[in-house]
Motif scaffolding. Structure first.
Motif, PDB file in Angstrom:
ATOM      1  N   GLY A   7      53.283  22.731  47.108  1.00 53.58           N
ATOM      2  CA  GLY A   7      52.535  22.157  48.215  1.00 53.58           C
ATOM      3  C   GLY A   7      52.874  22.690  49.584  1.00 53.58           C
ATOM      4  O   GLY A   7      52.278  22.279  50.570  1.00 53.58           O
ATOM      5  N   ALA A  12      47.417  23.940  51.226  1.00 51.64           N
ATOM      6  CA  ALA A  12      47.773  22.545  50.971  1.00 51.64           C
ATOM      7  C   ALA A  12      47.872  21.751  52.271  1.00 51.64           C
ATOM      8  O   ALA A  12      47.336  20.637  52.374  1.00 51.64           O
ATOM      9  CB  ALA A  12      49.091  22.474  50.206  1.00 51.64           C
ATOM     10  N   TRP A  13      48.553  22.308  53.261  1.00 55.18           N
ATOM     11  CA  TRP A  13      48.705  21.597  54.526  1.00 55.18           C
ATOM     12  C   TRP A  13      47.353  21.351  55.193  1.00 55.18           C
ATOM     13  O   TRP A  13      47.078  20.253  55.689  1.00 55.18           O
ATOM     14  CB  TRP A  13      49.618  22.375  55.476  1.00 55.18           C
ATOM     15  CG  TRP A  13      51.057  22.173  55.180  1.00 55.18           C
ATOM     16  CD1 TRP A  13      51.892  23.021  54.532  1.00 55.18           C
ATOM     17  CD2 TRP A  13      51.842  21.029  55.513  1.00 55.18           C
ATOM     18  NE1 TRP A  13      53.148  22.482  54.439  1.00 55.18           N
ATOM     19  CE2 TRP A  13      53.148  21.269  55.038  1.00 55.18           C
ATOM     20  CE3 TRP A  13      51.573  19.830  56.163  1.00 55.18           C
ATOM     21  CZ2 TRP A  13      54.174  20.336  55.194  1.00 55.18           C
ATOM     22  CZ3 TRP A  13      52.603  18.910  56.323  1.00 55.18           C
ATOM     23  CH2 TRP A  13      53.878  19.168  55.837  1.00 55.18           C
ATOM     24  N   GLY A  15      44.307  21.246  53.826  1.00 53.23           N
ATOM     25  CA  GLY A  15      43.519  20.268  53.068  1.00 53.23           C
ATOM     26  C   GLY A  15      44.005  18.847  53.275  1.00 53.23           C
ATOM     27  O   GLY A  15      43.208  17.919  53.449  1.00 53.23           O
ATOM     28  N   VAL A  16      45.307  18.667  53.275  1.00 55.33           N
ATOM     29  CA  VAL A  16      45.869  17.318  53.444  1.00 55.33           C
ATOM     30  C   VAL A  16      45.632  16.797  54.858  1.00 55.33           C
ATOM     31  O   VAL A  16      45.310  15.616  55.045  1.00 55.33           O
ATOM     32  CB  VAL A  16      47.376  17.322  53.103  1.00 55.33           C
ATOM     33  CG1 VAL A  16      48.044  16.043  53.555  1.00 55.33           C
ATOM     34  CG2 VAL A  16      47.571  17.520  51.614  1.00 55.33           C
ATOM     35  N   ALA A  19      41.998  15.769  55.104  1.00 55.97           N
ATOM     36  CA  ALA A  19      41.786  14.533  54.350  1.00 55.97           C
ATOM     37  C   ALA A  19      42.397  13.330  55.074  1.00 55.97           C
ATOM     38  O   ALA A  19      41.812  12.244  55.103  1.00 55.97           O
ATOM     39  CB  ALA A  19      42.376  14.664  52.950  1.00 55.97           C
ATOM     40  N   PHE A  20      43.553  13.516  55.692  1.00 55.29           N
ATOM     41  CA  PHE A  20      44.197  12.431  56.437  1.00 55.29           C
ATOM     42  C   PHE A  20      43.325  11.994  57.617  1.00 55.29           C
ATOM     43  O   PHE A  20      43.159  10.792  57.879  1.00 55.29           O
ATOM     44  CB  PHE A  20      45.581  12.870  56.928  1.00 55.29           C
ATOM     45  CG  PHE A  20      46.269  11.839  57.757  1.00 55.29           C
ATOM     46  CD1 PHE A  20      46.793  10.692  57.170  1.00 55.29           C
ATOM     47  CD2 PHE A  20      46.411  12.000  59.126  1.00 55.29           C
ATOM     48  CE1 PHE A  20      47.423   9.725  57.937  1.00 55.29           C
ATOM     49  CE2 PHE A  20      47.040  11.053  59.895  1.00 55.29           C
ATOM     50  CZ  PHE A  20      47.557   9.906  59.299  1.00 55.29           C
ATOM     51  N   GLY A  48      38.099  18.038  53.141  1.00 52.17           N
ATOM     52  CA  GLY A  48      39.488  18.504  53.093  1.00 52.17           C
ATOM     53  C   GLY A  48      39.832  19.114  51.746  1.00 52.17           C
ATOM     54  O   GLY A  48      40.496  20.150  51.674  1.00 52.17           O
ATOM     55  N   GLY A  49      39.372  18.489  50.671  1.00 53.96           N
ATOM     56  CA  GLY A  49      39.615  19.042  49.340  1.00 53.96           C
ATOM     57  C   GLY A  49      38.905  20.366  49.134  1.00 53.96           C
ATOM     58  O   GLY A  49      39.464  21.307  48.560  1.00 53.96           O
ATOM     59  N   GLY A  52      40.683  23.080  51.142  1.00 52.56           N
ATOM     60  CA  GLY A  52      41.922  23.463  50.461  1.00 52.56           C
ATOM     61  C   GLY A  52      41.664  24.377  49.275  1.00 52.56           C
ATOM     62  O   GLY A  52      42.382  25.365  49.066  1.00 52.56           O
TER      63      GLY A  52
END
Length: 85
Positions: A7, A12-13, A15-16, A19-20, A48-49, A52
């Motif tokens: 991650g 990853a960063w 996308g997260v 999403a956040f 976000g997904g 990513g």
């Protein structure tokens, strides 16, 4: 997992984080009782997904590794306790 880099990639960063932000938007609009804003936040979460996955496909994610066959541990070769020569 502490020893792996699971991650810790730009894909990853990113996308997260997206999403956040989507969860924050959806939560704020849910409290304000605005369904349209809530669903807009959920779309941001899905975005976000997707972002990513696209970044991973571009090579900014964790490199794929082939599955290693687990090796069996060697049998114990200790002598019984109390036996002295």
């Amino acid at each position: 997992m502490a020893g792996s880099s699971h991650g810790h990639t730009p894909a990853a960063w990113t996308g997260v984080i997206i999403a956040f932000i989507g969860f924050c938007v959806a939560g704020a609009f849910m409290v304000m009782a605005q369904p349209l804003g809530f669903w807009a936040g959920m779309v941001i979460v899905l975005l976000g997904g997707v972002v990513g996955m696209i970044m991973r496909a571009m090579g900014l994610g964790q490199p794929k590794q082939e599955r290693a066959v687990p090796r069996k541990a060697p049998a114990a070769t200790r002598e019984p306790a109390g036996v002295e020569g």
